[in-house]
Write a protein that holds these residues in place. Structure first.
Motif: not given
Length: 263
Positions: A197-203
């Protein structure tokens, strides 16, 4: 608040109503937008956008679709362009073997490796584009990381689970777009669930790939909220917690960006 970690605000789709696009994003809880370079030749355009709008940052780089147009830009030139105060990343660059008329694979790889060298030298994150090139992308990333670490994100992730796993092992972030909301994207949601979860991004990858329930329309940064809501539900997280998580992740990766509250 959310950040759209990847959009293309220089595209013609937004030229008639960019103030409206920004206003709708803010109303949806999207406080910042990273507009992504597709051609180094257009750097002045990206600089002008980020200078004019405090909500926008930019990157510098050559998309693999443009590798044939900019086949020999040295890493030093990319490094020099990153000195702009609103430039917070490099790319998007990578490998795209989907189209038969794309730049030769050797040219794409050479351009990609120049961007990696620039990311390594500057410490700025590289925004990676990968399509229909999982094995080749893995080989390049493993080889280059062995020559010296660099920060990066696999953007608009739609590849196989193996590439996500390798990326995470190498320390990369993984960003998910509206594709993850599509009804048949079960495998992609499963991959997202396995990303730390500390590597998740949204775009958004706007103007492309609008999420449900906007599918088929021109995508825009406001719709980051729909992707976040959908993915948060799948991960069984409150949307507020997911938004805070991905925003913190963005600032940890793109650490040259000044948080919205500080601007």
């Amino acid at each position: 608040m959310l950040i759209d970690s990847h959009c293309h605000l220089d595209f013609p789709d937004f030229s008639a109503d960019l103030p409206g696009v920004i206003a709708r994003a803010k109303a949806a809880g999207v406080s910042g937008m990273l507009t992504i370079s597709t051609r180094i030749a257009k750097t002045k355009t990206y600089e002008a956008l980020s200078e004019a709008h405090p909500e926008i940052w930019h990157t510098v780089g050559t998309h693999p679709h443009g590798a044939g147009e900019e086949p020999d830009v040295p890493a030093a030139e990319i490094v020099a362009l990153t000195r702009h105060p609103r430039c917070i990343g490099i790319g998007e660059a990578g490998l795209d073997y989907h189209y038969a008329d794309a730049a030769p694979q050797a040219v794409q790889e050479r351009v990609f490796r120049a961007h990696i060298a620039a990311a390594r030298e500057t410490g700025l994150p590289l925004v990676i584009h990968s399509r229909d090139a999982d094995a080749q992308m893995e080989a390049v990333l493993v080889d280059e990381m062995g020559q010296g670490a660099f920060k990066a994100v696999l953007h608009c992730f739609s590849s196989g689970a193996r590439l996500a796993e390798v990326g995470v092992e190498l320390g990369l972030f993984v960003s998910f777009s509206g594709i993850v909301t599509f009804r048949r994207s079960h495998a992609l949601r499963d991959i997202a669930a396995r990303v730390p979860r500390d590597r998740l991004l949204v775009e958004t990858d706007a103007p492309f790939l609008a999420p449900e329930p906007h599918r088929g329309r021109t995508n825009e940064p406001a719709y980051t909220a729909d992707t976040a809501r959908s993915l948060a539900g799948f991960l069984d997280l409150p949307v507020e917690a997911f938004s805070a998580l991905t925003t913190a992740n963005f600032h940890r990766l793109f650490d040259k960006a000044v948080p919205a509250a500080g601007r």
